[in-house]
Design a protein around this motif. Structure first.
Motif, PDB file in Angstrom:
ATOM      1  N   GLU A   1       0.852  -1.186   0.000  1.00 53.58           N
ATOM      2  CA  GLU A   1       0.000   0.000   0.000  1.00 53.58           C
ATOM      3  C   GLU A   1       0.890   1.240   0.000  1.00 53.58           C
ATOM      4  O   GLU A   1       1.747   1.390   0.863  1.00 53.58           O
ATOM      5  CB  GLU A   1      -0.921   0.013   1.217  1.00 53.58           C
ATOM      6  CG  GLU A   1      -1.856   1.207   1.240  1.00 53.58           C
ATOM      7  CD  GLU A   1      -2.921   1.106   2.331  1.00 53.58           C
ATOM      8  OE1 GLU A   1      -3.358   2.165   2.815  1.00 53.58           O
ATOM      9  OE2 GLU A   1      -3.298  -0.032   2.691  1.00 53.58           O
ATOM     10  N   ILE A   2       0.665   2.111  -0.986  1.00 55.93           N
ATOM     11  CA  ILE A   2       1.456   3.331  -1.104  1.00 55.93           C
ATOM     12  C   ILE A   2       0.691   4.485  -0.478  1.00 55.93           C
ATOM     13  O   ILE A   2      -0.495   4.690  -0.743  1.00 55.93           O
ATOM     14  CB  ILE A   2       1.773   3.645  -2.575  1.00 55.93           C
ATOM     15  CG1 ILE A   2       2.616   2.527  -3.186  1.00 55.93           C
ATOM     16  CG2 ILE A   2       2.490   4.988  -2.695  1.00 55.93           C
ATOM     17  CD1 ILE A   2       3.998   2.369  -2.592  1.00 55.93           C
ATOM     18  N   SER A   3       1.407   5.243   0.352  1.00 53.86           N
ATOM     19  CA  SER A   3       0.804   6.363   1.064  1.00 53.86           C
ATOM     20  C   SER A   3       1.665   7.604   0.895  1.00 53.86           C
ATOM     21  O   SER A   3       2.887   7.519   0.823  1.00 53.86           O
ATOM     22  CB  SER A   3       0.688   6.018   2.555  1.00 53.86           C
ATOM     23  OG  SER A   3       0.270   7.136   3.298  1.00 53.86           O
ATOM     24  N   GLY A   4       1.009   8.757   0.854  1.00 50.02           N
ATOM     25  CA  GLY A   4       1.739  10.012   0.882  1.00 50.02           C
ATOM     26  C   GLY A   4       1.741  10.773  -0.420  1.00 50.02           C
ATOM     27  O   GLY A   4       2.245  10.295  -1.435  1.00 50.02           O
ATOM     28  N   GLY A   5       1.149  11.949  -0.403  1.00 49.54           N
ATOM     29  CA  GLY A   5       1.233  12.858  -1.526  1.00 49.54           C
ATOM     30  C   GLY A   5       0.404  12.506  -2.739  1.00 49.54           C
ATOM     31  O   GLY A   5       0.598  13.078  -3.814  1.00 49.54           O
ATOM     32  N   ILE A   6      -0.531  11.574  -2.599  1.00 53.19           N
ATOM     33  CA  ILE A   6      -1.342  11.156  -3.748  1.00 53.19           C
ATOM     34  C   ILE A   6      -2.618  11.988  -3.752  1.00 53.19           C
ATOM     35  O   ILE A   6      -3.574  11.699  -3.037  1.00 53.19           O
ATOM     36  CB  ILE A   6      -1.668   9.652  -3.695  1.00 53.19           C
ATOM     37  CG1 ILE A   6      -0.381   8.841  -3.522  1.00 53.19           C
ATOM     38  CG2 ILE A   6      -2.409   9.217  -4.955  1.00 53.19           C
ATOM     39  CD1 ILE A   6      -0.606   7.402  -3.147  1.00 53.19           C
ATOM     40  N   THR A   7      -2.621  13.031  -4.553  1.00 54.72           N
ATOM     41  CA  THR A   7      -3.733  13.979  -4.557  1.00 54.72           C
ATOM     42  C   THR A   7      -4.461  14.038  -5.891  1.00 54.72           C
ATOM     43  O   THR A   7      -5.521  14.641  -5.974  1.00 54.72           O
ATOM     44  CB  THR A   7      -3.234  15.399  -4.220  1.00 54.72           C
ATOM     45  OG1 THR A   7      -2.282  15.804  -5.217  1.00 54.72           O
ATOM     46  CG2 THR A   7      -2.572  15.429  -2.837  1.00 54.72           C
ATOM     47  N   GLN A   8      -3.900  13.394  -6.917  1.00 62.85           N
ATOM     48  CA  GLN A   8      -4.491  13.469  -8.250  1.00 62.85           C
ATOM     49  C   GLN A   8      -4.589  12.087  -8.881  1.00 62.85           C
ATOM     50  O   GLN A   8      -3.778  11.203  -8.594  1.00 62.85           O
ATOM     51  CB  GLN A   8      -3.654  14.385  -9.151  1.00 62.85           C
ATOM     52  CG  GLN A   8      -3.602  15.823  -8.663  1.00 62.85           C
ATOM     53  CD  GLN A   8      -2.776  16.706  -9.571  1.00 62.85           C
ATOM     54  OE1 GLN A   8      -2.152  16.230 -10.525  1.00 62.85           O
ATOM     55  NE2 GLN A   8      -2.762  17.999  -9.286  1.00 62.85           N
ATOM     56  N   TYR A   9      -5.578  11.948  -9.773  1.00 61.07           N
ATOM     57  CA  TYR A   9      -5.801  10.661 -10.420  1.00 61.07           C
ATOM     58  C   TYR A   9      -4.585  10.200 -11.215  1.00 61.07           C
ATOM     59  O   TYR A   9      -4.223   9.020 -11.176  1.00 61.07           O
ATOM     60  CB  TYR A   9      -7.028  10.728 -11.340  1.00 61.07           C
ATOM     61  CG  TYR A   9      -7.108   9.522 -12.245  1.00 61.07           C
ATOM     62  CD1 TYR A   9      -7.430   8.275 -11.722  1.00 61.07           C
ATOM     63  CD2 TYR A   9      -6.810   9.616 -13.604  1.00 61.07           C
ATOM     64  CE1 TYR A   9      -7.460   7.152 -12.528  1.00 61.07           C
ATOM     65  CE2 TYR A   9      -6.841   8.504 -14.415  1.00 61.07           C
ATOM     66  CZ  TYR A   9      -7.169   7.274 -13.871  1.00 61.07           C
ATOM     67  OH  TYR A   9      -7.189   6.166 -14.661  1.00 61.07           O
ATOM     68  N   LYS A  10      -3.954  11.099 -11.933  1.00 66.15           N
ATOM     69  CA  LYS A  10      -2.812  10.716 -12.766  1.00 66.15           C
ATOM     70  C   LYS A  10      -1.716  10.068 -11.929  1.00 66.15           C
ATOM     71  O   LYS A  10      -1.152   9.036 -12.311  1.00 66.15           O
ATOM     72  CB  LYS A  10      -2.259  11.934 -13.502  1.00 66.15           C
ATOM     73  CG  LYS A  10      -1.098  11.607 -14.438  1.00 66.15           C
ATOM     74  CD  LYS A  10      -0.604  12.847 -15.168  1.00 66.15           C
ATOM     75  CE  LYS A  10       0.578  12.506 -16.071  1.00 66.15           C
ATOM     76  NZ  LYS A  10       1.113  13.701 -16.772  1.00 66.15           N
ATOM     77  N   PHE A  11      -1.419  10.654 -10.774  1.00 66.07           N
ATOM     78  CA  PHE A  11      -0.384  10.113  -9.889  1.00 66.07           C
ATOM     79  C   PHE A  11      -0.827   8.764  -9.324  1.00 66.07           C
ATOM     80  O   PHE A  11      -0.043   7.811  -9.245  1.00 66.07           O
ATOM     81  CB  PHE A  11      -0.089  11.117  -8.774  1.00 66.07           C
ATOM     82  CG  PHE A  11       1.214  10.886  -8.053  1.00 66.07           C
ATOM     83  CD1 PHE A  11       2.309  10.337  -8.697  1.00 66.07           C
ATOM     84  CD2 PHE A  11       1.351  11.247  -6.719  1.00 66.07           C
ATOM     85  CE1 PHE A  11       3.510  10.151  -8.047  1.00 66.07           C
ATOM     86  CE2 PHE A  11       2.549  11.056  -6.048  1.00 66.07           C
ATOM     87  CZ  PHE A  11       3.632  10.500  -6.714  1.00 66.07           C
TER      88      PHE A  11
END
Length: 240
Positions: free
Chosen positions: A190-200
């Motif tokens: 599970e990746i966490s941190g700084g994911i604010t947009q769909y593209k990312f």
């Protein structure tokens, strides 16, 4: 190549919608949980303060309720973390997120790490145990050893960050994914941190993550819907 997400429902099923704000009011938490219901995320992650509220609000949904142990620093002793796990279990938590003791990791006391994770897993039984290893604070070899300790201790998932320290570039996230896959091949990532947009989010899923943790989950799904599902076109009738 991009991750082939079919619709917003599938996208939401890959996101653990997170709100660990330590100063949030009850009314603000209710608003957060209502947004979660609207999108039907895989889970919500809330502080122990709001677990009971989340369970009640989401009782007629399939959304799992997650909460945290030893958050965000992980330096509590094992007995304290086990007690936290027991308390959360009694409240009905489905997914448990424990921060590892980074001092033990830096001192290479892997048996202490494994034992702590094992005791927590034994406490929660068949519920999901996620181990947060805080990759941004670690060298690559330490990430590998932390992931191995989590796997040996019986963790189901390795999570890369608390959100307080987060890799900011896709290449950092992919590097973390590669290391965990190589050295702890049986655990989910599970990746966490700084994911604010769909593209990312899409880039991270393409890179091999199983799930994403984000406090912007609602915005990510809504943006995807606007782009992919809300297009209105009226074709002209064909005349022969």
């Amino acid at each position: 190549m991009a991750y082939n997400i079919k619709n917003s429902k599938e996208l939401a099923s890959l996101i653990n919608y997170t709100n660990l704000n330590n100063m949030i009011t009850e009314s603000e938490m209710v608003e957060f949980l209502e947004k979660a219901k609207e999108c039907n995320f895989n889970s919500v992650v809330v502080s122990p303060t709001y677990v009971t509220l989340a369970k009640e609000t989401l009782k007629d949904t399939n959304i799992k309720v997650g909460s945290v142990i030893g958050f965000p620093l992980g330096f509590e002793d094992t007995n304290g973390k086990v007690a936290e796990a027991k308390s959360l279990l009694d409240k009905g938590v489905d997914e448990f997120e424990v921060v590892i003791n980074l001092s033990h990791l830096k001192d290479e006391n892997y048996k202490l790490l494994e034992n702590e994770i094992k005791q927590i897993k034994e406490t929660i039984g068949d519920k999901i145990l996620k181990v947060i290893i805080e990759t941004k604070a670690l060298e690559d070899y330490q990430k590998a050893n932390a992931a191995k300790a989590a796997e040996k201790g019986g963790a189901d998932v390795v999570k890369t960050a608390t959100g307080f320290l987060s890799p900011s570039h896709i290449f950092e996230h992919v590097n973390d994914i590669n290391i965990i896959q190589k050295y702890a091949p049986t655990v989910k990532i599970e990746i966490s941190g700084g994911i604010t947009q769909y593209k990312f989010a899409n880039q991270i899923l393409t890179g091999g993550a199983d799930k994403i943790s984000s406090d912007h989950g609602y915005e990510i799904v809504k943006r995807y819907k606007d782009l992919r599902e809300n297009t209105q076109v009226k074709p002209k009738p064909i005349t022969l």
